[in-house]
Every structure is written in C-alpha cells, then in structure tokens.
Scaffold this motif. Sequence first.
Motif, PDB file in Angstrom:
ATOM      1  N   UNK A 133      -1.830   7.967   3.409  1.00 53.92           N
ATOM      2  CA  UNK A 133      -1.026   6.944   4.085  1.00 53.92           C
ATOM      3  C   UNK A 133      -0.933   7.254   5.582  1.00 53.92           C
ATOM      4  N   UNK A 134      -1.400   6.329   6.395  1.00 52.69           N
ATOM      5  CA  UNK A 134      -1.392   6.524   7.847  1.00 52.69           C
ATOM      6  C   UNK A 134      -0.235   5.792   8.516  1.00 52.69           C
ATOM      7  N   UNK A 135       0.399   4.855   7.811  1.00 52.34           N
ATOM      8  CA  UNK A 135       1.497   4.111   8.417  1.00 52.34           C
ATOM      9  C   UNK A 135       2.387   3.531   7.330  1.00 52.34           C
ATOM     10  N   UNK A 136       3.719   3.560   7.568  1.00 50.85           N
ATOM     11  CA  UNK A 136       4.660   2.981   6.621  1.00 50.85           C
ATOM     12  C   UNK A 136       5.956   2.625   7.335  1.00 50.85           C
ATOM     13  N   UNK A 137       6.544   1.502   6.909  1.00 46.01           N
ATOM     14  CA  UNK A 137       7.866   1.106   7.360  1.00 46.01           C
ATOM     15  C   UNK A 137       8.543   0.399   6.193  1.00 46.01           C
ATOM     16  N   UNK A 138       9.701  -0.217   6.439  1.00 42.12           N
ATOM     17  CA  UNK A 138      10.389  -0.908   5.359  1.00 42.12           C
ATOM     18  C   UNK A 138       9.611  -2.114   4.846  1.00 42.12           C
ATOM     19  N   UNK A 139       8.727  -2.669   5.687  1.00 41.69           N
ATOM     20  CA  UNK A 139       8.040  -3.890   5.267  1.00 41.69           C
ATOM     21  C   UNK A 139       6.520  -3.761   5.185  1.00 41.69           C
ATOM     22  N   UNK A 140       5.956  -2.553   5.364  1.00 39.79           N
ATOM     23  CA  UNK A 140       4.511  -2.449   5.254  1.00 39.79           C
ATOM     24  C   UNK A 140       4.070  -1.032   4.905  1.00 39.79           C
TER      25      UNK A 140
END
Length: 260
Positions: A133-140
């Motif tokens: 996983x290279x990127x994560x937030x509450x919506x993606x």
Amino acid sequence: MSEPYTIAPKDVRKRHVRRVLAGLLFCMPMAAQAQDNWEWRVAPYLWGSALSGTAATVPGLPPVDVDASFSDLLDNLDFAGMIAVRARNGRWGISGDLQYIKLNAASGPIGPNYGQAQAKIKNTIVSLFADYQVSQSQDHELWVSGGLRHWSVTTDLTFTPGALPGRTANGSDDWVDPVIGFYGRKALGERTYVSGWAYAGGFGAGSESMVDVFGGFGYQFTPTTSGVLGYRYMAVDRRNGSFVYDMKQQGPLMGVVFNF
C-alpha cells in the motif's frame, strides 16, 4: 477424412507451476483467516467479454482470425468460472485471480484452401501477486503489485473443406508471465465507490506482451457485502514456434465482493 495434428506437451514443470499457483490462490483465504490482523476480500464475478484475435497451432495450416461478441460466446460457452481474492495485513498484502473458460468460436472465410474454421478454446489463467500500500486515507487506498500470471491454453481448430480436404489441428501451451501494476479504490459517498486496476506483463519472458485493465463502480449493500459493475480489457500475445495465441477480451464485468 480430417487428419489430426498434435503439438507435443510442454515441460511438465510448467504444469507444476500452475498447480502451485492455484493451490496458493485457494489457500489465501484460510491463511488470512488464521492470522491476526488480516483482512480479506473474495469476489466471484462474471465477465461478459467479447473475444477477438488470432490463433494458430501447427505448421502448414493457416492462422485463424476469431471475432466473437459476448452473445456469440454465450451461445457457445461450455463452462466458465472466475474468482478474485485479496488479503491484507497492514500495508502488505497478497492477491490472486482465477479464470477458467471453455468455449467455441467460428472464424470468417479463410479460403482458398479451406472454407472456414471452428475454434474450441480452453483457457485457464491463475494469477498471484504481492501487494504494498503506497497511499491511504479515509476515502481511498492505492496499492502497487508484482507477481506471476500462469496461462494454460488449448486450442482445437477444425477447417472445413475448400480447395483442400477438411482438417483438424490441436495445440496447447503453458507459460508464465511476470506482471507489475497497481489497483485502488476511492469512496464517492457513504455507500458508493469506484475501483480499478492496471497490470502489464510478459515482456518477452512468457508472452510478448500482456495488458489487463479494469474500472468499475461499486455499491455497499451491507458492511461486509458490495456489488461491482465495470468494464475490463485484457490482451495477450503469445508466440511459441507454430503456436500463436494473440487475443483480446473486453466487456462488462459484474461481481459480488465479500469482506471478512
């Protein structure tokens, strides 16, 4: 009378690779469930794809151009089964995809030596990837992937008489493609989201080239179940001596995603 032609079986080690990949794919849910902090998704799906491209089996017989819509394939489909699996633990994960398709497809005129050809194609595709996983937030979420895709293709061709008598030919090939790519998901609302992936592979190590792209819209029915509807395009170009499998599949994909 038709004369049979056969291509000798490929190295049995390639078949062992297929069995190992398939075993690992089906073991992924059990492995994920057995370990703390693992989450996984299982998604059986139906891919309403059209099939077009070129198939060839043995020297001395012409290649066959196939161009069949989904309705054509549905009329001539013997069996199809498809399932995708993803498991994650923190920023690391594994994912896989299994497809089995057995179908018939007719070519157009291929004269002057033969009238036309009927192709019977059996295709088993097993994919296994390691994900990060290279990127994560509450919506993606966005993941990069690398791994292997194993192909096992059998093609039976029946040529109707033209200037020459009718003939039959059959050939099979197994190969493994290195694959790299990414997949992701982004929420649009409380229950809706978009998801997709893009993979490339082969690079001359197995097939000459391989591309697999999907984009779709999802709806969350319950906290653990959602439905996805989208469009998938996949192309592969494999050339091994007289065996040619240069095919494109594309069409709508519909699936159900179970989260555990």
